[in-house]
Scaffold this motif. Sequence first.
Motif, mmCIF file in Angstrom:
data_model
loop_
_atom_site.group_PDB
_atom_site.id
_atom_site.type_symbol
_atom_site.label_atom_id
_atom_site.label_comp_id
_atom_site.label_asym_id
_atom_site.label_seq_id
_atom_site.Cartn_x
_atom_site.Cartn_y
_atom_site.Cartn_z
ATOM 1 N N ARG A 154 26.411 83.393 40.425
ATOM 2 C CA ARG A 154 27.309 84.171 41.138
ATOM 3 C C ARG A 154 26.741 85.384 42.071
ATOM 4 O O ARG A 154 25.717 85.916 41.667
ATOM 5 C CB ARG A 154 28.334 84.581 40.182
ATOM 6 N N GLY A 159 31.473 88.177 42.830
ATOM 7 C CA GLY A 159 31.740 87.091 41.807
ATOM 8 C C GLY A 159 31.897 85.798 42.156
ATOM 9 O O GLY A 159 32.038 85.088 41.446
ATOM 10 N N ASP A 160 31.851 85.478 43.683
ATOM 11 C CA ASP A 160 31.922 84.317 44.198
ATOM 12 C C ASP A 160 30.663 83.512 43.846
ATOM 13 O O ASP A 160 29.518 83.850 43.613
ATOM 14 C CB ASP A 160 32.206 84.285 45.573
ATOM 15 N N ILE A 161 30.948 82.114 43.883
ATOM 16 C CA ILE A 161 29.791 81.073 43.587
ATOM 17 C C ILE A 161 28.771 81.523 44.854
ATOM 18 O O ILE A 161 29.234 81.538 46.066
ATOM 19 C CB ILE A 161 30.176 79.696 43.639
ATOM 20 N N ASP A 162 27.518 81.754 44.498
ATOM 21 C CA ASP A 162 26.588 82.013 45.493
ATOM 22 C C ASP A 162 26.008 80.838 46.199
ATOM 23 O O ASP A 162 25.031 80.165 45.730
ATOM 24 C CB ASP A 162 25.359 82.569 44.998
#
Length: 277
Positions: A154, A159-162
């Motif tokens: 993340r 906090g988003d998926i990287d």
Amino acid sequence: MMRYELLSITGVAISLAVLFQFPLKNNEEVTHEALDKDDSYVHPLPSKPEGEVDFSRAEAGERNPLEAAASEPKSEKEMRALGLLLRDGVIEQVVQALEEGGLDLGRMDEASKRKATGIIVAKTTPEQLARLMGKGLLPLERQAISDAVSPSLRKRDSGDIDQSAIIKKMGMIASASGASLTNTETWFNGETRNAFDKAVIYGMDEVLVYLGQAGVRPALGEALWPQFLSSRYASGAAAKVLLDYGYTPSAENLSIARTPSFQESHPEIYGILKPYL
């Protein structure tokens, strides 16, 4: 001093209770997807910056998680130690343990080694993965390309998926292993899936574009849209990518999208798919 010693003893007792309450049994299916879903087992976002973690030093009164499994069979011990380290949600501890020899994948049986490698590949940053690859500490094969496609990694700010980091790791693994991105099957949720399938399930639009441009196609077949729509990671951006690549859904495969609950929770996706309903 007496009070400090009592607190330290209490801390050890609590730590041991936690260790034995959540054992990693030899036949337990430990996957990075399971770890990501179960917040009681591992916290996907570390509360302490990874750079501040020093695995080589244990705080006073704490028990080293590797020592906690010292009496177990080698392979089981290593898997248990890996799980205990990941409970803190800080993959840097695992990387340092591998670098320092406290955790050794070579002591695992082949099945456990593949499982552990998948978890580590999923959770490491490209920089951490490069450290392990540079020292030959990970047995990377073609399935590791698919293992990299995981919601475990993340972005710190949002906090988003990287997704950009995931793309970079797939390229690194493909280059190091000599494997093609189009040949990435792995065992996932009881079935064989490839990197594109996993990107669909996790709603990763950027990863889908990257894999699509590389010639990777889904192995899901008719189950592509139902699995996408039933995933908690489903996104409008990913739905657009699938349609742009020509994966037109049938009305039968869109039954989930017609439910009021889906329309309420995913209005963007419903709007995109409405012409196909």
